[in-house]
Design an enzyme around this catalytic site. Structure first.
Site, PDB file in Angstrom:
ATOM      1  N   ASP A  96     -45.274  18.951 -23.511  1.00 19.82           N
ATOM      2  CA  ASP A  96     -46.589  18.499 -23.951  1.00 19.82           C
ATOM      3  C   ASP A  96     -46.517  18.303 -25.455  1.00 19.82           C
ATOM      4  O   ASP A  96     -45.982  19.154 -26.158  1.00 19.82           O
ATOM      5  CB  ASP A  96     -47.644  19.561 -23.616  1.00 19.82           C
ATOM      6  CG  ASP A  96     -47.818  19.715 -22.117  1.00 19.82           C
ATOM      7  OD1 ASP A  96     -47.194  18.924 -21.384  1.00 19.82           O
ATOM      8  OD2 ASP A  96     -48.560  20.614 -21.699  1.00 19.82           O
ATOM      9  N   HIS A 118     -45.833  14.790 -15.619  1.00 21.57           N
ATOM     10  CA  HIS A 118     -46.971  15.556 -16.101  1.00 21.57           C
ATOM     11  C   HIS A 118     -48.206  14.674 -16.268  1.00 21.57           C
ATOM     12  O   HIS A 118     -48.712  14.471 -17.368  1.00 21.57           O
ATOM     13  CB  HIS A 118     -46.602  16.224 -17.437  1.00 21.57           C
ATOM     14  CG  HIS A 118     -47.497  17.383 -17.794  1.00 21.57           C
ATOM     15  ND1 HIS A 118     -48.705  17.211 -18.436  1.00 21.57           N
ATOM     16  CD2 HIS A 118     -47.360  18.704 -17.612  1.00 21.57           C
ATOM     17  CE1 HIS A 118     -49.269  18.392 -18.631  1.00 21.57           C
ATOM     18  NE2 HIS A 118     -48.479  19.317 -18.143  1.00 21.57           N
ATOM     19  N   HIS A 155     -52.843  17.001 -26.248  1.00 18.45           N
ATOM     20  CA  HIS A 155     -51.904  16.118 -25.554  1.00 18.45           C
ATOM     21  C   HIS A 155     -52.046  14.752 -26.193  1.00 18.45           C
ATOM     22  O   HIS A 155     -53.103  14.409 -26.704  1.00 18.45           O
ATOM     23  CB  HIS A 155     -52.262  16.005 -24.070  1.00 18.45           C
ATOM     24  CG  HIS A 155     -52.008  17.254 -23.299  1.00 18.45           C
ATOM     25  ND1 HIS A 155     -50.778  17.581 -22.796  1.00 18.45           N
ATOM     26  CD2 HIS A 155     -52.828  18.257 -22.953  1.00 18.45           C
ATOM     27  CE1 HIS A 155     -50.853  18.736 -22.161  1.00 18.45           C
ATOM     28  NE2 HIS A 155     -52.082  19.174 -22.240  1.00 18.45           N
ATOM     29  N   ASP A 179     -48.128  26.533 -17.085  1.00 19.07           N
ATOM     30  CA  ASP A 179     -47.571  25.441 -16.296  1.00 19.07           C
ATOM     31  C   ASP A 179     -46.223  24.972 -16.834  1.00 19.07           C
ATOM     32  O   ASP A 179     -45.654  24.014 -16.334  1.00 19.07           O
ATOM     33  CB  ASP A 179     -48.570  24.274 -16.187  1.00 19.07           C
ATOM     34  CG  ASP A 179     -48.938  23.704 -17.535  1.00 19.07           C
ATOM     35  OD1 ASP A 179     -48.872  24.443 -18.524  1.00 19.07           O
ATOM     36  OD2 ASP A 179     -49.295  22.516 -17.617  1.00 19.07           O
ATOM     37  N   HIS A 180     -45.719  25.647 -17.879  1.00 21.32           N
ATOM     38  CA  HIS A 180     -44.400  25.286 -18.389  1.00 21.32           C
ATOM     39  C   HIS A 180     -43.432  26.468 -18.391  1.00 21.32           C
ATOM     40  O   HIS A 180     -42.235  26.271 -18.508  1.00 21.32           O
ATOM     41  CB  HIS A 180     -44.516  24.731 -19.807  1.00 21.32           C
ATOM     42  CG  HIS A 180     -45.156  23.385 -19.844  1.00 21.32           C
ATOM     43  ND1 HIS A 180     -44.447  22.219 -19.916  1.00 21.32           N
ATOM     44  CD2 HIS A 180     -46.454  23.023 -19.772  1.00 21.32           C
ATOM     45  CE1 HIS A 180     -45.284  21.187 -19.893  1.00 21.32           C
ATOM     46  NE2 HIS A 180     -46.503  21.648 -19.812  1.00 21.32           N
TER      47      HIS A 180
END
Lengths: 740, 693
Positions: free
Chosen positions: B190, B429, B407, B86-87
């Site tokens: 993150d 995010h 996280h 997702d990054h």
């Protein structure tokens, strides 16, 4: 006025002695490099001793003895206590180099200048930085920013950039602009016009053959010896250039499927390679790339075996082999012993890959012609026997008693201190400390005896929470049957012992190989006996330049490119220094200094500067012209004051005065020739002038080679008779410049 | 003069002067959602993109961030914080299939794992060929374009300075600090402020950023202490396998999985009774990525580097790799860690479908679960689930949700922000609800600090204005004396990146790589006439024509207008020397024209006395011209006394003094007209004075 900068060499000017210089910037004293030579001669450090206590920060540039060898001694004996800055590899490999030095010495002499603990504590103060990390100093050094940059030469090798108020002081010694297998070339050339550049003249008189040719000769001479059934000895440094040599050999052996054994023999060989494996991000792009694509670590060595003691080498069956052994100077270490053994056989080859330090055995052998025979001292450590042993034991007994007394006192203190404190302090990562299974930490009390010897002088890392000697109060719970015990504690005793030895390594932060560790823990009383003998040098001696430093010609061209405002030359023989000084005076800049030891030179820039704010009103009227990275404009402004009292520039209220037109730009005759040719004008060079068309000539006057340094403005002379062509060419010439 | 002329007419529009420069931040993904992180930022014409991820819950183009909102070709720098899909997973698409031509940076470890992870992603995601965003080849090509940056290393591209800090989230995870003309923006990606088994905690930057773009995954939730979570984790597994059940741990192939393996391996070595229960790490990446973990120990914490000295902590003793489900011998209790973490497809889903109906089994979800995935669904423990083949199956297995995802929780976020005290906070995010709660809580927390907290949706731009002061450093000769207020400063303004310097033209080559030049011109003109004639003619045009003393040149020479030297080289030639600049060029051109003109005329002998006479004649001629011109303008012009002119128009009479230009008379309008006319005539008739200014 500019930032005040003074440079005082402490060691290593007008000769090839170790490097150590004091650079003071607005009163903040940097000790750049803190080197020692392989003789460990304390008299070299006298200038350092005088100033050691005034040093505010130490910057290390390369992980070898010449650049950081004196650090432990200076920290222990000379009162040096400043924080040290280096890159991660310089820290690690420097540490290993010092271990290797110590262990080699200790094996053959009563070496007492520093101990392993001194080395550890000296390196404890090191702050590790990465390349081009801008580190802002605080406290006394407020406003100073230091940044390490790639130097080439050795892994982690550093060109230091010290910046204050926008002025750069650059310390660049032993840099290498060539890209090699192991390392990228230096980025020194990307610095332009620093206020001060401190560099060395070590290689000013040397020129190198091309890399390909040199590598080929290197491999040829080695293979010739091996095929002739001889052995090859490469005296190398502990963790520096040897890495490049290993890569060359590995690569060649793989390509040609050779199976002559190669050995890397130092006291720290296996740790060295283990750490080097984790430094991929510091190596050349090609190594990094191959890892990204295939995950093949370049230092997963297939052909080189790592040895940490000579007995292992002796076990190897006879036959031709290559041994890379430290020290490069042949003064101590395995290379010394192996040389003595092998020198007498004409089949063998001793291949020097770097110039030996002054007055060492290696340097003597590199003389031309090489000596027929050399005197060497063979020393070894032998266990004490008979009366000597008895006397020694008596002495030890006495010392032990005293120590035991002291220890018991301090133990008690400690017990008091740690009682009640939470025993989870040891390792914050242990999940569950209340039930002590065979977790490695519980093994600690069992090896208390060992630890006492070991951690003498061991300083805990500043981050650790535990007291220096973690004391574990056994949380004894009692029930009806007595103390609750965990049977496992007793069942797996053997394993515990194993782990205990692991723990030993752990405590030393794994810096030592087990084999060499045994040397320190070897409590057998011993003494050193030495005898002098003369060795007939019959073997072949070859010197090839694998030092990985830029050669004279490149140094000169790099210097004229960097074009510092002031240049300080250090480290290099008197001739080399003088030669480079003369060259630079002529071609680089008018301010070249080559100070003597202890001589303080002031290289404060005579630059004037003040800051002004550019008002928006002014800026909206400025039209920039773009020229490469720069944008240039002419401004006429009136000085005003802002609310905060600083100066600001406002647009003029009156029409601007006229000024002489400035031609900005730099044309190369060759480029201009091509340009004209592309416009359909016949051009050719004749007699230093460019003949354009039939009649017009263009000449550049003034010494072109003196670029940068002197206040030279490019002078172009255009001559010709009155004709159309003249005006056409003038038009083209103008188009190469920005007129402001 | 000549050079400043045109610039005056080209003034820039000064519309935004009062408001400062505009900084725009637009989330193209990860705005009020988790997944497809991509944040666009632009300030002073510099454009940066942070991260380039995909949304794991969608496939094909739908998973991409909203790239069509921007023009990829304008982006200068693309910074990728870590290797998670997702990054980073839309990077090959962005590099290969768009017009992007900027530079891409990530850390060494991220780059090494990026390739492995994405190749795996391409293989695992079984979508139709049209839906494929990119293939293996695109990934390989993208590798060549990605550049590496080390932690704390400061780089400068196009005037954008940036460096990165440890983020703690996974190996190689970074937080980027970007500095454009003094305005600093921190993008955390993150991050986790908690040190774990192998990673360091995120650093707190020593500089306060002006804007902090921060993740808000966990919103206002608080994590349990780490050892509690670890105990829950190991207990859940231990109890399941002691009852003969199987444990499925769906996890992302890389990142948290390594941490969990470290925990499991240690737990197994501490519990010999478990040694007969196998642990499988079912990821094809398992072995391949280990080399990366073994190499970049310097990016991990002290604990790992200490252990590394003895043996490799990532050399697991109790964990065996599992290639695929075919190789899996499902007899008796076992622990299997499999990817993907969201149970969308792949091995973890296959195992889930096999095991979900047995209540002895357990599924431990160790990380954050993304909205829209099966993992998110089963957290709520529905009675039934839909398996991959479309059938429904009862969900009997136990589901544990023990978050190990690194996280930051609320406590970490708020301390992190308190330390930094950024004046602007932008939340990205995070699920809309969580984010909203976090926003509210942060607003109360920072109520008295004038902090702006914004949580933009995707494609919703945040605009801010920064009034960055432009400071210039005046250096060199120009700065020998600091000027007082009201004095003028003139020099070259040199701009490089965002730094300005003002210097004298002579110093340009000292302080920059630019240099200045002088062009000297020498032109020869055939001329056979007398040299004196030229001088004489020039004197009529130029005020300053001086003969040069003979010592300087062997031949007769003179200097016109203090700029151009004219030499009588020989009987047949004269030469002109001057240093180029627009005015001198003009002067020389006029001389050339004059000389050519003379050559055309028949050479005549000119007597000195005649020259004087000519001057007198000239004066008379000028007067005649003035008279003639005035007549043509006003009609009735008569000569009055004292050299005055009497002009009468429609009965109004004015007197004009020819020497001073004074006009006397009754009619103001006429007076004014005569004065202007006379001035203009005079300007046209009289020679130009030498100082042009």
């Amino acid at each position: 006025m500019g930032t005040s900068v003074q440079v005082t060499p402490l060691c290593g000017v007008y000769n090839e002695n170790p490097l150590s210089y004091l650079v003071s910037i607005d009163g903040f004293n940097f000790l750049v490099d803190c080197g020692w030579n392989d003789h460990f001669d304390p008299s070299l450090l006298q200038p350092l001793a005088r100033v050691a206590s005034t040093v505010d920060a130490v910057l290390l540039s390369h992980p070898d003895t010449l650049h950081l060898g004196a650090l432990p001694y200076a920290m222990k004996q000379l009162g040096l206590s400043a924080p040290v800055y280096s890159t991660e590899p310089v820290y690690r490999l420097g540490l290993l180099t010092m271990y290797d030095q110590y262990l080699s010495r200790k094996q053959v002499s009563e070496f007492d200048l520093f101990t392993l603990d001194d080395i550890d504590s000296a390196f404890q103060n090191v702050t590790r930085l990465t390349y081009s990390q801008n580190y802002h100093l605080f406290g006394k050094g407020e406003g100073i920013v230091i940044a390490p940059h790639v130097a080439g030469h050795l892994l982690g090798g550093t060109v230091w950039k010290i910046t204050k108020d926008g002025e750069d002081v650059i310390y660049a010694v032993d840099f290498n602009h060539r890209k090699e297998r192991l390392l990228n070339g230096t980025v020194l050339e990307s610095f332009v016009r620093p206020a001060v550049l401190i560099t060395d003249a070590y290689n000013a008189l040397n020129n190198q053959p091309s890399r390909r040719q040199r590598d080929q000769e290197f491999l040829d001479v080695i293979l010739k010896t091996l095929r002739g059934d001889g052995n090859v000895l490469l005296p190398v440094d502990t963790a520096g250039r040897v890495l490049e040599l290993m890569l060359i050999l590995e690569q060649y052996w793989t390509q040609h499927h050779l199976n002559y054994p190669i050995f890397f023999l130092t006291y720290v060989a296996s740790s060295t390679i283990d750490y080097v494996k984790s430094f991929l991000e510091w190596m050349s792009d090609s190594i990094a790339k191959s890892f990204e694509h295939t995950r093949d670590n370049a230092f997963l060595l297939r052909h080189v075996s790592l040895l940490i003691s000579k007995s292992e080498l002796e076990k190897v069956p006879d036959g031709p082999k290559i041994v890379l052994a430290s020290m490069a100077s042949l003064e101590a270490g395995f290379s010394h012993d192996i040389f003595v053994e092998w020198a007498t056989d004409a089949k063998n080859l001793v291949l020097f890959s770097e110039r030996g330090q002054f007055a060492t055995l290696a340097r003597m052998l590199q003389a031309d012609p090489p000596p027929k025979a050399v005197k060497v001292t063979m020393s070894k450590r032998v266990p004490l026997v008979g009366e000597e042993l008895a006397a020694y034991e008596e002495e030890q007994e006495r010392i032990k008693k005293e120590e035991a007394l002291k220890a018991s006192l301090s133990k008690e203190e400690e017990m008091k201190a740690s009682r009640g404190s939470d025993n989870k302090l040891g390792d914050p990562m242990v999940i569950d400390t209340t039930t002590p299974p065979a977790s490695s930490d519980v093994a600690v009390p069992h090896v208390g005896g060992h630890r006492d010897i070991l951690i003498d002088g061991f300083v805990p890392p500043s981050t650790s929470v535990a007291p220096m000697f973690p004391f574990y109060e056994n949380s004894s719970e009692w029930d009806d049957f007595g103390e609750v015990i965990n049977p496992e504690d007793y069942a797996v005793k053997d394993e515990d012992m194993d782990q205990a030895t692991m723990q030993v390594g752990d405590d030393l932060n794994g810096k030592l190989d087990e084999g060499s560790a045994s040397l320190i823990f070897d409590t057998t009383p011993s003494k050193v006996i030495s005898n002098e003998l003369t060795v007939q040098v019959k073997c072949m001696l070859v010197y090839m330049d694998f030092e990985g430093r830029s050669d004279g010609r490149s140094i000169k061209s790099i210097l004229s490119h960097v074009a510092p405002l002031k240049l300080v030359l250090v480290h290099g023989s008197a001739e080399a220094t003088e030669h480079l000084k003369q060259h630079c005076l002529k071609h680089v800049c008018p301010h070249v200094y080559a100070p003597q030891i202890g001589e303080t030179i002031d290289v404060t820039s005579d630059l004037c500067a003040y800051k002004v704010q550019l008002s928006e009103k002014l800026m909206s009227n400025v039209l920039f012209k773009k020229l490469g990275d720069y944008e240039v404009a002419w401004v006429d402004a009136e000085v005003g004051k802002t609310e905060s009292g600083s100066l600001s520039l406002l647009p003029l209220s009156t029409p601007p005065p006229s000024h002489d037109t400035v031609f900005v730009g730099d044309i190369k005759m060759a480029d201009f020739k091509q340009f004209l040719a592309s416009k359909g004008i016949q051009v050719e060079f004749s007699g230093g002038a460019l003949r354009c068309g039939e009649y017009v000539t263009l000449r550049k006057v003034g010494d072109a080679s003196q670029k940068g340094g002197g206040a030279i403005i490019q002078q172009i002379v255009m001559e010709g008779p009155l004709c159309d062509e003249y005006y056409k060419i003038r038009e083209y010439l103008y188009s190469q410049y920005y007129l402001l | 003069m000549a050079s400043t002329g045109p610039s005056q007419s080209l003034k820039r529009p000064d519309s935004s002067l009062t408001r400062g420069d505009q900084l725009i931040i637009t989330p193209l993904g990860a705005g009020n959602e988790v997944g497809r992180s991509c944040v666009y930022m632009s300030y002073k014409g510099k454009t940066i993109l942070f991260d380039c991820g995909i949304h794991p819950a969608y496939s094909g183009m739908a998973a991409l961030p909203y790239f069509d909102e921007i023009d990829p070709s304008t982006i200068d720098v693309l910074l990728v914080t870590h290797f998670h899909l997702d990054h980073a997973a839309s990077l090959p698409y962005f590099l290969e299939k768009t017009t992007f031509k900027g530079r891409v940076f990530m850390t060494h470890a991220t780059k090494a794992i990026y390739k492995l992870l994405l190749s795996d992603y391409v293989k695992v995601s079984k979508v139709s060929v049209e839906d494929m965003l990119y293939d293996e080849q695109d990934i390989l090509r993208s590798m060549d374009k990605i550049e590496v940056i080390d932690f704390h290393q400061t780089l400068e591209v196009n005037g954008i300075r940036f460096w990165c800090y440890t983020a703690g989230h996974v190996l190689g995870a970074a937080m980027f600090m970007v500095d454009i003309a003094g305005v600093r923006v921190l993008y955390t990606g993150d991050y986790s402020r908690e040190e774990d088994r192998h990673l360091r905690a995120a650093e707190i930057p020593q500089f306060c950023p002006d804007i902090c773009i921060i993740e808000s995954t966990y919103g206002v939730q608080l994590h349990q202490p780490r050892h509690v979570r670890e105990k829950r984790f190991t207990d859940a597994i231990h109890s399941t396998i002691s009852q003969g059940g199987r444990v499925l741990i769906p996890a992302y192939a890389l990142g948290r999985a390594q941490e969990l393996l470290l925990i499991l391996d240690e737990y197994w070595s501490n519990h010999p009774d478990l040694h007969n229960v196998p642990i499988y790490y079912a990821s094809p990446l398992a072995k391949r990525c280990m080399a990366v973990y073994q190499t970049y120990i310097n990016s991990m914490n002290e604990r790992i580097s200490n252990q590394f000295a003895n043996s490799n902590p990532f050399d697991f003793k109790h964990i065996s790799p599992l290639k695929s489900i075919e190789n899996f011998n499902d007899v008796g209790p076992s622990v299997v860690m499999a990817s993907p973490g969201g149970l969308q497809s792949g091995l973890s889903r296959q195992l889930f479908d096999m095991w979900c109906s047995d209540k002895k089994n357990a599924c431990v979800l160790p990380g954050y679960v993304v909205e829209g995935t099966l993992a998110k669904t089963i957290i709520n423990e529905p009675k039934e689930v839909t398996s991959m083949n479309g059938l429904t199956a009862p969900l009997n297995m136990q589901v544990h949700y023990i978050s190990f995802s690194a996280h930051a929780d609320f406590a970490q976020t708020s301390t992190f922000l308190k330390e930094l005290m950024p004046p602007n906070i932008i939340l990205v995010h995070g699920e809309a609800n969580e984010m909203g709660r976090l926003k509210q809580k942060l607003i109360t927390q920072f109520a008295d600090c004038n902090t702006k907290i914004i949580s933009p949706k995707n494609c919703q731009s945040v605009e801010m204005y920064f009034n960055s002061e432009k400071m210039a450093k005046t250096i060199g000769r120009l700065a020998e004396k600091t000027p007082e207020v009201g004095e003028t400063v003139s020099g070259l303004l040199v701009k490089k990146g965002f730094t300005y310097q003002i210097m004298a033209p002579d110093d340009l080559h000292v302080f920059s790589q630019l240099s200045t030049a002088n062009v000297t011109q020498r032109i020869t003109i055939p001329y056979t006439g007398a040299f004196g004639v030229i001088k004489h003619r020039l004197k009529q045009i130029y005020e300053s024509v001086e003969s040069l003393p003979d010592e300087e040149s062997e031949v007769p020479a003179f200097r016109v207008h203090e700029r151009v030297t004219v030499k009588h080289e020989s009987e047949k030639h004269i030469s002109l020397h001057w240093t180029s600049d627009p005015i001198s060029d003009m002067v020389s051109d006029s001389i050339v024209a004059l000389v050519l003109n003379i050559s055309l005329e028949i050479p005549k002998v000119v007597v000195e006395s005649e020259a004087i006479k000519t001057e007198e004649e000239n004066g008379k001629k000028a007067e005649k011209v003035i008279h003639a011109l005035l007549v043509s303008l006003f009609g009735d012009v008569k000569l009055g006394g004292n050299g005055n002119l009497v002009i009468s128009v429609d009965g109004n009479v004015v007197h004009l003094d020819k020497q001073s230009g004074n006009v006397e008379g009754e009619n103001e309008g006429l007076k004014e007209r005569v004065r202007v006319a006379f001035q203009r005539i005079q300007n046209a008739v009289k020679p130009i004075p030498p100082s042009v200014s």
